[in-house]
Structures are given as structure tokens and as C-alpha cells.
Write an enzyme that holds these catalytic residues in place. Structure first.
Site, mmCIF file in Angstrom:
data_model
loop_
_atom_site.group_PDB
_atom_site.id
_atom_site.type_symbol
_atom_site.label_atom_id
_atom_site.label_comp_id
_atom_site.label_asym_id
_atom_site.label_seq_id
_atom_site.Cartn_x
_atom_site.Cartn_y
_atom_site.Cartn_z
ATOM 1 N N LYS A 35 0.731 -1.271 0.119
ATOM 2 C CA LYS A 35 -0.140 0.459 -0.468
ATOM 3 C C LYS A 35 0.906 1.613 -0.025
ATOM 4 C CE LYS A 35 -0.699 -0.049 5.020
ATOM 5 N NZ LYS A 35 0.192 1.311 5.278
ATOM 6 N N THR A 36 1.666 1.547 0.734
ATOM 7 C CA THR A 36 2.948 2.402 1.225
ATOM 8 C C THR A 36 3.704 3.030 -0.273
ATOM 9 O OG1 THR A 36 3.655 1.984 3.431
ATOM 10 C CG2 THR A 36 4.789 3.535 2.219
ATOM 11 N N ASP A 226 -4.199 7.256 4.512
ATOM 12 C CA ASP A 226 -3.595 5.779 4.771
ATOM 13 C C ASP A 226 -4.037 5.616 6.099
ATOM 14 O OD1 ASP A 226 -1.825 3.642 4.618
ATOM 15 O OD2 ASP A 226 -0.125 4.515 5.582
ATOM 16 N N GLU A 227 -3.926 4.075 6.035
ATOM 17 C CA GLU A 227 -4.844 3.352 6.958
ATOM 18 C C GLU A 227 -6.368 4.163 7.327
ATOM 19 O OE1 GLU A 227 -3.601 0.612 8.204
ATOM 20 O OE2 GLU A 227 -1.553 0.994 8.177
ATOM 21 N N GLN A 257 -7.669 -5.150 9.321
ATOM 22 C CA GLN A 257 -7.227 -4.761 10.303
ATOM 23 C C GLN A 257 -7.680 -3.066 10.772
ATOM 24 O OE1 GLN A 257 -2.429 -4.937 8.988
ATOM 25 N NE2 GLN A 257 -3.754 -5.156 6.781
ATOM 26 N N ARG A 631 2.329 -10.725 10.765
ATOM 27 C CA ARG A 631 3.300 -10.065 10.743
ATOM 28 C C ARG A 631 4.331 -10.645 10.220
ATOM 29 N NH1 ARG A 631 1.638 -6.043 9.797
ATOM 30 N NH2 ARG A 631 -0.188 -7.242 9.026
#
Length: 700
Positions: A35-36, A226-227, A257, A631
Site C-alpha cells: 500500500k505504501t 493511509d490506514e 486490520q 506480521r
């Protein structure tokens, strides 16, 4: 050519997200899906099309994430262009607008940002004046309610109206209703904003003043968030206003998430995006570049049971991977001992760095056993969520002294240091100063100036002399700050004259403790000097900006990232956004994950289809488990104990319901000490699964 370069090495879904530039866009980015990369390449692509850098805003939730975006963009666009971009957090964006619009706010002299400790000081002052201080009220609980109300867009008046119409009002809701309007009035009198105000006041300003609103709408033509699953109602409304004329809002997030509802996040923002922004395009990023196929299959199995989510399934082109190890320990101590021993083996036999390994748990209370075992094994670790340098008392005192120089009407800072170190200005003297302050309608600092000059018989000469020395020291150093000074040396001289280092030495209780506090103080002064060198800054206004930045950083960034090759110990909340080659997800038991607070009788409900539906808070526990699993890149250990508690009182534990969702073929069971009297590991695991099935049937 530049536009084509922005699209190189992107998969088809990523490329579609980057090149969709106009109108509302929802990018559903699964864990580890890049995503980044999409956000940074989309910014570069917009600039390649001729969009000015200062017309683009990218908002993240931590300064660390914003800095990472900037670093990546420096490799994609000319450095000078990257500096003109607005890459920040929501609260930094609010601060940027508020500082530019001080005249419109009616605060031409500026404002102070209060951190949590300062806010609690205001709350306690209000309780004291309302004669509630003897009731042992929890000021933090009241402040937490006020914060949640602000972020939900509920004013003090609206909250009071809600309570009047409510059948049941909790004790602390009643206290919050009484304190909330007084708190707001007191903060305005102090020319102070708290962390929430940076958004609430920005939103109010944009709503009430059309010329201000239009100015920022013209300025920010492309917004990227973002997020997005972590946004609250206030942030949503701010975005609505800023993108209203052009509708160029691109949000990136993952409802799977969404784990911060307890902090005010609204998962509905991402679930209802297409309703809130009609005509929005939705693009899914489902290819994972982080984890092995086996780990992703387990994650998909756990998250699939949540109803009402955006449907997506993570996949990877990397087939196979290490089986997931399900570790069954006889008790909590054995679980921690196994983790320490296994980490030592991973380091010695497999050549892994300690920094590649994380131990993740649901609650901070679980950390102690693992810390103890890692220390015994001489394995270094870092604890995410521990006390940061800027949370320490000696640093907060130093910051308060500096705040007093750049903002003399900062009453919270003045109260913190007026009698620290002790100089005889006690509560009785402070009460007399407050009394004169209220009568004269001035600030507490002005009351101090008056007391130094007037022959006030109510303040003893000795105390007046101490107050005069304190005031004189502040004023002299305020004048020095107007010139060109080295901040580190200047602050050191100021604090020495105030007696702070000497007091740290006297306070003890040991020489080592005093040395540690002095080292912390020196570390802060060094950071002050380094910032000045990097920014070539000087003067009171630059120092004020730096102190505001410190407050923002301490509020926005929960994790303390230490240097060195260290194992990471973290809660699942603290590990969000991180990744490791190896993850130990411990405490996989009912009552821990999911947490016991979510296991109330209301947890199970009948859906329209006649099946079992988990309550919203239990769904968030499932998302936490999903975050923990994803993770891991290469190896995943799922650990649970059969007994937990003190040695004198061990309580049998039931395996987490989330283990039931993971296909057996993905797991390798390791029973550290089977109490089954001859049962194989497979039989023991099937027995544990049957226990869980029986327990779930009882809750239905």
C-alpha cells in the site's frame, strides 16, 4: 517517460490504483500488499501529469509512516519537489492549518498545545474548584470520555442533552458532562489546544468561515489517506469539507486490520465509503509480498468468519513455506521458557538476527514472564509500549521550563515548575496568587509579576524574594532567547540556574538513579541542539515550533524504536504496521485472545440466516489475531498454555476459538509436556479442539 517510470514494477491492481487520479477512490489493501508503494507512486504519477506538489496531501497516522513516504518519494521525484509535498498526520495537518489561520481563530498571539499530563492538570483544577477533589475521581477516565466525545463530533451542550434524554447515566458520564464545558472554557482562557482540538478546531474553522474553507479547498486538490480504517468521525468530516469541490479523495486501508475502535476509530468509514462518496471506484490489492503461502492460508481462514467485511483473499506467488507450529505448554512459565529457548536456537542454528524475531501478545500484562526468561537467557529485547524519553518527569520538567519562555501565559507549565525545585512557593502562596488572578482578571504569570512588585502583606518577604528570583530568571532568559543562542547551551544554563540538575542528584534514591536521570536530561539537550543545527533555527518562535512538534510526536507515535539487534516484545496493537521473519503469537487461549472483556453473554447473536454471529467487539479480537498472524514472513508459532496463574493457584485454560478455524494440515503440533498419559500430539490436539467445540456449543 516519467509517468511510465512511475508504473514500472507494479502489478495490475497496483497500476490501476496509481493511474486512477480523478474522483473518489477506495483501495482495499490487504496486509503486505504494497500500500505504501501505491501511495508514493500515485503521488509521483500525479506530479508527472503536471499537478503541483503543494496541491497534493498524503495523510498517515504516525510521523514515522509520513517520514517513510517522504524517503521513498525522494527516490521517485526531484528532492525539491518532494519538500513541497504535504506529507503528515491528521493532527499535523490540523496544526498546519490552525497556525496559518491564527488571525481567523482570534488568537493572533498564538496558542500552546497541551499533552495528556497538561490536560489532566486542567481537569484536576476544575475538580478542585468544583469541590469534587475529595471523591477520588479518576481524572483520566473523565478526560478519556471528553476525548471520545470530541472525536465523535459531540459538543458539551449536545452531550448534556443526550444525558437528559437517556434512561441510564453512568457516574462518570455525569462527571464528564459537568467538566466538559468548564474544560473547554478553561482551555480557551489559557490560549491552549489539546491533541483532539487540532482536528475539532480545524473542522469548526472550516465550517464557520467560508473564505478560510475555500482557501484550503483551492490549495489541496488531491488528498490521499493511509490506514483509512483507523479514521474517526471528525476526520471523516474534515475530509468531506476539504475535497468537496473536486472530490479527489483516494483512501487506502483494510477493514480486516481495523483494531482501534477503543481509541475512537470508526470501521464504518471504510465499510460505507461508496455510500459516503457516491461514484467511488473500488480496487482490491490482494497479492501479498510478505508472508509464505501457509501463513496466508491461516490468516484467510481466521478472518473469513467476520460478517459484513469487504470480501478479499490474500495470495502469494511464493508456494509452500514452513508449517505453522502449534505449541502446547503445560503452563505460562513453560510457554515463556520455550520461547526464549527457541529464539536462542533460531539465532545459533539458523543464523537469524534477534531483530528478525517478535513475541506478540494481547495484553501488556503478559510481557513480564517473557522479559524474565529472555533476561535469564541473556537475549536482548526491546519493549514496544514502554516509557519514552519524553514521558519521563525530568524531561517534562525541562520542556515546561522552556514552554514558559516562549509562551508566558502557559499556566500548566508555570504551575509545574513554579515550585520545582522546591523554593518555598507552596500551595498557600499559589492560592493567594490565584485569588488575586481571579479578582484582577489576569493570567497567573501576570499575578506573579504583580506579587513581586507589590508590598503584599499576605505573602511573606522570604517567599516573595523566592518568587522574584524565579520570575527574574525566566525574564532574563526570555530576553536572551530573542538573540542568537545555541539552544542546548542556553537551556543547560537556564536549568542549572533554576537548580534542576542539583535537585536530580539530591532526589536519589541511589547514585545510579540520579545518573540515569541526568543522562536523560543531557540526551534531551543534545536532541535540542541537533534539531537547531539541522534546521538552522533560532529565536522564540522556532523553539515554540520545536516544542509543539515534541508534543505531537509523543501523542502520535506509541512505539519506541530502539537501535540494536533485539527481539521485539509487543502487544498486537503495538505491532500493527511491523513485520518480522519469525513471530511467536502467545497466549492463544480463551480469555486472552479473545480477551475476557469480549466474552460477555451478549457475544453470540442469531443472524437472519439462523447461524451464529459474533458481536462487534469479538470481531475486533478476530482482526487482532489476523494482524498478529500476518506480521510473520517465514515462521509462525502459535503458543498456548494448559494452565495459567500462580504456582499455588493454576487455572485450566481453553484453547482460543481462532485455533479452531485454522486447517489442521497447516499445523505441526508440539506438546511440551503432554498430561494425557500416552496420547500422541495429534490426539492431544484433537482433544483440545473437541474441548473448544463443546465450549462454543454452550455459548450458543
Amino acid at each position: 517517460m516519467f509517468a511510465l517510470a512511475c508504473l514500472a514494477d507494479l502489478n495490475p491492481s497496483q497500476r490501476e490504483a496509481v493511474t486512477t487520479t480523478e474522483g473518489p477512490l477506495l483501495v482495499l489493501a490487504g496486509a503486505g500488499s504494497g500500500k505504501t508503494r501505491v501511495i508514493t507512486h500515485r503521488i509521483a504519477y500525479l506530479m508527472s501529469l503536471g499537478v503541483p506538489a503543494n496541491a497534493i496531501v498524503a495523510v498517515s497516522f504516525t510521523n514515522k509512516a509520513a517520514d517513510e513516504m517522504r524517503e521513498r518519494l525522494m527516490r521517485l521525484v526531484p528532492p525539491r519537489s518532494a519538500r513541497d509535498l504535504t506529507l503528515c498526520t491528521f493532527h499535523s495537518l490540523g496544526l498546519h492549518i490552525l497556525r496559518a489561520e491564527q488571525e481567523a481563530l482570534g488568537l493572533p498571539g498564538g496558542f500552546t498545545i497541551y499533552d495528556t499530563a497538561d490536560q489532566l492538570g486542567v481537569i484536576r483544577e476544575i475538580l478542585r474548584h468544583a469541590h469534587l477533589q475529595d471523591r477520588r475521581l479518576d481524572a483520566k477516565a473523565i478526560l478519556s470520555r471528553i476525548s471520545r466525545l470530541k472525536n465523535a463530533g459531540v459538543s458539551a451542550e449536545a452531550f448534556l442533552d443526550q444525558l437528559r434524554r437517556s434512561r441510564f447515566v453512568s457516574e462518570y458520564d455525569g462527571y464528564a458532562a459537568e467538566v466538559y464545558p468548564r474544560y473547554q472554557a478553561r482551555m480557551r482562557a489559557l490560549c491552549a489546544f489539546d491533541f483532539d482540538d487540532l482536528l475539532v478546531e480545524t473542522l469548526r474553522l472550516l465550517r464557520e468561515q467560508p473564505e478560510v474553507r475555500q482557501r484550503w479547498q483551492r490549495r489541496f486538490r488531491y488528498l490521499m489517506i493511509d490506514e483509512y480504517q483507523d479514521t474517526n468521525r471528525c476526520q471523516l468530516e474534515l475530509l468531506r469539507i476539504l475535497c468537496e469541490p473536486h472530490r479527489n479523495l483516494a483512501v487506502v486501508g483494510d477493514d480486516d486490520q481495523s483494531i482501534y475502535s477503543w481509541r475512537g476509530a470508526e470501521p464504518r468509514n471504510i465499510l460505507d465509503f461508496t455510500e459516503q462518496f457516491p461514484g467511488a471506484r473500488v480496487i482490491k490489492l490482494e497479492e501479498n509480498y510478505r508472508s509464505s503461502s501457509i501463513i496466508l492460508q491461516a490468516a484467510n481462514a481466521v478472518i473469513r468468519k467476520i460478517q459484513g467485511r469487504h470480501d478479499k483473499t490474500l495470495f502469494t506467488r511464493r508456494a509452500g513455506g514452513e508449517p505453522i507450529q502449534l505449541v502446547i505448554a503445560p503452563d505460562g512459565e513453560a510457554e515463556a521458557r520455550f520461547v526464549a529457548e527457541e529464539i536462542d536456537l533460531l539465532r545459533s542454528r539458523h543464523g537469524l538476527m534477534l531483530g528478525d524475531i517478535a513475541v506478540l501478545y494481547r495484553s501488556n500484562a503478559q510481557a513480564a514472564l517473557f522479559e524474565e526468561e529472555l533476561r535469564q537467557a541473556q537475549i536482548g529485547y526491546r519493549l514496544i509500549g514502554g516509557q519514552t524519553l519524553f514521558d519521563r518527569k525530568e524531561i517534562k520538567d525541562a520542556i515546561a521550563y522552556l514552554q514558559l519562555l516562549v509562551h508566558p501565559h502557559d499556566e500548566i507549565s508555570l504551575r509545574r515548575v513554579i515550585n520545582y525545585p522546591a523554593r518555598g512557593i507552596g500551595e498557600a502562596t499559589l492560592a493567594r496568587l490565584e485569588s488575586w488572578q481571579r479578582q484582577a482578571g489576569v493570567t497567573l504569570w501576570q499575578a506573579c509579576l504583580h506579587a513581586c512588585r507589590a508590598e503584599d502583606s499576605e505573602i511573606a518577604p522570604r517567599v516573595r524574594a523566592a518568587l522574584a528570583a524565579f520570575v527574574d530568571c525566566v525574564q532574563r532568559h526570555r530576553q536572551k532567547l530573542a538573540g542568537s543562542v545555541n539552544w542546548a547551551n542556553f537551556a543547560r544554563e537556564y536549568l542549572v540556574e533554576m537548580g534542576v540538575p542539583d535537585d536530580l542528584i539530591r532526589a536519589g534514591p541511589t547514585v545510579l538513579a540520579a545518573q540515569r536521570r541526568l543522562r536523560n536530561l543531557e540526551g534531551f539537550l543534545d536532541a535540542l541542539g541537533r534539531f537547531q543545527e539541522r534546521s538552522s533555527a533560532g529565536g522564540a518562535e522556532a523553539l515554540r515550533a520545536y516544542l509543539q512538534r515534541l508534543v505531537l510526536s509523543s501523542q502520535e507515535d506509541d512505539a519506541t524504536h530502539l537501535a540494536g539487534d533485539l527481539v521485539t516484545l509487543s502487544t498486537l496493537h503495538g505491532a500493527k504496521g511491523l513485520e518480522f521473519r519469525v513471530v511467536f503469537l502467545v497466549g492463544m487461549e480463551e480469555g486472552l485472545l479473545p480477551h475476557r472483556r469480549t466474552l460477555a453473554p451478549r457475544e453470540v447473536d442469531l443472524s437472519e440466516a439462523g447461524g451464529v454471529r459474533e458481536a462487534a467487539d469479538l470481531g475486533e479480537e478476530r482482526r487482532l489475531c489476523y494482524v498478529g498472524i500476518t506480521r510473520a514472513r517465514e515462521r509462525l508459532y502459535l503458543c498456548r498454555a494448559q494452565l495459567r496463574g500462580s504456582r499455588l493457584s493454576q487455572t485450566p485454560r481453553t484453547p482460543s476459538r481462532f485455533l479452531e478455524d485454522i486447517p489442521v494440515e497447516l499445523l505441526v503440533s508440539r506438546d511440551l509436556e503432554s498430561p494425557g498419559g500416552g496420547m500422541s500430539a495429534e490426539e492431544e490436539e484433537e482433544f483440545a479442539r473437541q474441548q473448544l467445540r463443546n465450549m462454543l456449543k454452550m455459548t450458543e
